[in-house]
Write a protein that holds these residues in place. Structure first.
Motif, short mmCIF file in Angstrom:
data_model
loop_
_atom_site.label_atom_id
_atom_site.label_comp_id
_atom_site.label_asym_id
_atom_site.label_seq_id
_atom_site.Cartn_x
_atom_site.Cartn_y
_atom_site.Cartn_z
N GLY A 62 0.83 -1.21 0.00
CA GLY A 62 0.00 0.00 0.00
C GLY A 62 0.86 1.25 0.00
N LEU A 63 1.97 1.18 0.73
CA LEU A 63 2.85 2.34 0.79
C LEU A 63 3.58 2.59 -0.53
N MET A 64 3.58 1.61 -1.42
CA MET A 64 4.26 1.77 -2.70
C MET A 64 3.34 2.38 -3.76
N ILE A 65 2.05 2.50 -3.44
CA ILE A 65 1.11 2.95 -4.48
C ILE A 65 1.43 4.38 -4.95
N THR A 66 1.69 5.26 -4.02
CA THR A 66 1.98 6.64 -4.41
C THR A 66 3.29 6.76 -5.20
N LEU A 133 -6.93 4.29 11.57
CA LEU A 133 -6.91 4.43 10.11
C LEU A 133 -8.06 3.64 9.50
N ALA A 134 -8.25 2.43 9.99
CA ALA A 134 -9.35 1.62 9.46
C ALA A 134 -10.69 2.30 9.79
N ALA A 135 -10.77 2.86 11.00
CA ALA A 135 -12.04 3.46 11.44
C ALA A 135 -12.38 4.72 10.65
N THR A 136 -11.37 5.37 10.08
CA THR A 136 -11.64 6.62 9.36
C THR A 136 -11.45 6.43 7.86
N SER A 137 -11.71 5.22 7.41
CA SER A 137 -11.42 4.96 5.99
C SER A 137 -12.55 5.39 5.06
N THR A 138 -13.72 5.70 5.60
CA THR A 138 -14.84 6.01 4.71
C THR A 138 -14.79 7.46 4.22
N ALA A 139 -15.49 7.69 3.11
CA ALA A 139 -15.54 9.04 2.55
C ALA A 139 -16.19 10.00 3.55
N ALA A 140 -17.19 9.50 4.27
CA ALA A 140 -17.86 10.33 5.27
C ALA A 140 -16.87 10.80 6.33
N MET A 141 -15.97 9.92 6.69
CA MET A 141 -14.98 10.26 7.70
C MET A 141 -13.99 11.31 7.18
N VAL A 142 -13.65 11.19 5.89
CA VAL A 142 -12.75 12.19 5.31
C VAL A 142 -13.42 13.56 5.43
N ARG A 143 -14.72 13.58 5.10
CA ARG A 143 -15.44 14.84 5.16
C ARG A 143 -15.51 15.36 6.60
N HIS A 154 -3.58 9.86 8.37
CA HIS A 154 -3.23 8.67 7.59
C HIS A 154 -1.76 8.57 7.25
N ARG A 155 -1.01 9.63 7.58
CA ARG A 155 0.46 9.49 7.47
C ARG A 155 0.98 8.47 8.47
#
Ligand code: HEM
Lengths: 212, 307
Positions: A62-66, A133-143, A154-155
């Motif tokens: 996952g860390l390699m994606i960026t 991180l898992a708990a805040t993974s939803t779009a609603a949480m980003v908002r 998420h860093r």
């Protein structure tokens, strides 16, 4: 036109579904081998190790994606959240196997392990950091959090990746091949990001001391 | 620095004749050695007698697990590696050098070393430092028989075992994790103890290579890594010999490495163990359950210090 748009959409969905299912293959394989009594002489060890392996693969992957996207490969970027959640999923299986099967939920022994065995301490720390991180993974949480806060939070995957590699390094008896490989991939990913960050810094900042 | 009791060993203790004779008495009628002229590469059936020193009342670990779940780093660090790669090791002919502080140093062909020795079945628990255990029906004989024959001098306080290191047959030797060849050691009184055996077989047949063919040490009250495999040299020394894991990581692996649930390894709790074939863990016993027989060897020693 609408037909091909729908076609494109469903193809996108199909790829998504394929990736989603592919990420379940390791679990399916473990279940299959469990049912076939094919987990080796120490099935509990096989379960713990295999789920741990997939946990670290998803974290480091996952860390390699960026970096991959910055190198020009965009395709994996849209699976970032899925991969992060699968990392959490396999780590949860890993921890559950340890707690329930290996330790038989013997609390004093588990607490003793967490306090006394550095590799368990470090693994536990990585797990605890993964939870928000898992708990805040939803779009609603980003908002809810706001993009900036969310990004900052998420860093945490960087220290989680480092802790996971340390966890692995500390637990092997002698053969450090795999922890070193994961460590090298992680170091490359982190180094790449640092490089990008420096590159993108405004010129004035870098040359600030130089007067015309 | 001298450790523990070695200086207390009287030369007379090196040959506990009464004990030896006594045990032979128990073994009257022991079968002849069924090894023929040499060790065949394929498993051969052994002739042996049952031993009163066997552990009773515990289910044996299935042969398949005993022969496919191994730590033998010369063939790779994965537990499945030895069964895959050990077939390459040539165990016939085999020579064992016996030297150091002995009156009769010699290079023995394995057949000669075993001449006149009656094999016994010894069922012992095996406890690995990694927290798992097995129950294995070894076939072998007391190490003391070989030691007596070599006639150690009064200077012999320790025994060092060197195991085979054939680069062309053991790919793991190219891995830098241990200082090859793998070496192990015992204090003289440990080596002379009736429970300490040299095994040539398990489950009634010659040892599979992955289990340390053709000759391996078995010291049931110590962690499994003390059980030197495929032994090529037995050397008697005045000072404590260097051992493989102790050299690699002295904080984690002591020279003694007695099974001790009260002394944790930094990485693994030693309080409990998983018997291969079972899911949950069971308590680990002091000296792997052989405390009655061996604890006197360590009388007055701080086992936290001499781990
Ligand atoms: C981000 C979290 C974690 C990751 C990525 C992770 C990853 C790993 C990996 C890669 C292995 C080695 C697998 C192998 O040898 O092939 C492993 C082993 C292990 N982990 Fe974790 N782990 C994590 C958290 C934890 C936690 C929270 C615990 C327990 C509290 C734990 C307990 C263990 C145990 C007991 C082993 C096996 C050690 C052995 O076989 O000697 N891990 N883990």
């Amino acid at each position: 036109m609408p037909v091909s748009a729908i076609g494109a959409l469903s193809r996108r969905r199909l790829v998504w579904l394929a990736v989603f299912l592919a990420c379940l293959v390791p679990l399916a394989s473990l279940v299959w081998r469990f049912l076939a009594d094919d987990l080796g002489s120490d099935p509990v060890e096989t379960l713990i190790r295999s789920t741990g392996d997939w946990g670290i693969r998803f974290i480091v992957g996952g860390l390699m994606i960026t970096p991959l996207r910055q190198m020009g490969w965009n395709a994996p970027a849209r699976f970032r959240r899925m991969i992060g959640l699968y990392a959490f999923f396999y780590v949860c299986l890993h921890l559950t196997t340890y707690l329930v099967v290996d330790q038989g939920l013997d609390l004093p022994s588990i607490v003793g392990d967490i306090l006394k065995r550095p590799y368990i301490t470090v693994g536990m720390l990585a797990f605890v950091l993964l939870v928000p991180l898992a708990a805040t993974s939803t779009a609603a949480m980003v908002r809810r959090l706001g993009a900036r806060t969310w990004m900052m939070l998420h860093r945490l995957v960087y220290p989680i990746g480092v802790l996971a590699v340390i966890h692995y390094y500390l637990l092997v008896k002698a053969d450090v091949t795999w922890p070193v490989i994961y460590g090298a991939i992680l170091a490359f990913g982190l180094g790449w990001r640092l490089k990008e960050k420096l590159r993108r810094r405004p010129r004035t900042l870098r040359t600030g001391a130089v007067r015309p | 620095m001298l450790i523990g009791k070695p200086s207390d060993i009287k030369p007379s203790e090196i040959t506990p004749r009464d004990l030896y004779l006594n045990r032979r008495g128990l073994l009257a009628g022991a079968g002849a050695l069924g090894l023929g002229a040499a060790f065949p590469a394929a498993a051969a059936t052994l002739t042996y007698a049952k031993s009163p020193l066997s552990t009773t009342g515990e289910a044996l670990t299935p042969l398949k697990d005993v022969t496919t779940y191994n730590n033998y780093y010369e063939f790779g660090t994965d537990k499945a590696d030895p069964a895959k790669h050990a077939g390459k090791l040539k165990t016939d002919p085999w020579t064992v050098k016996i030297d150091g502080e002995v009156a009769k140093p010699a290079d023995y062909a394995l057949e000669d070393l075993l001449k006149g020795i009656a094999l016994e079945e010894r069922i012992y628990r095996l406890r690995c430092v990694e927290g798992w255990s097995m129950v294995i029906p070894w076939v072998g004989f007391s190490l003391s028989e070989v030691i007596k024959r070599a006639e150690p001098t009064s200077k012999a306080k320790f025994v060092e075992f060197t195991t085979v290191a054939e680069k062309s047959q053991m790919w793991g030797l190219s891995l830098p994790y241990l200082d090859w060849p793998y070496r192990e050691g015992l204090r003289m009184d440990e080596a002379m103890h009736p429970l300490t055996i040299l095994a040539v077989g398990l489950y009634g047949e010659t040892l599979p290579n992955q289990n340390g063919a053709p000759l391996r040490l078995v010291v049931p009250w110590k962690y499994g890594f003390k059980y030197a495999k495929s032994i090529v040299r037995i050397r008697f020394t005045e000072t404590q010999p260097a051992t493989a894991w102790n050299t690699a990581n002295p904080e984690e692996y002591g020279f003694y490495s007695n099974v001790n649930p009260a002394v944790d390894h930094p990485r693994w709790s030693q309080a409990r163990e998983r018997r291969i074939g079972e899911f949950s863990r069971r308590p680990t016993l002091m000296f792997n359950g052989y405390a009655d027989q061996v604890s006197s060897l360590y009388f007055g020693m701080d086992l936290k210090k001499y781990y």
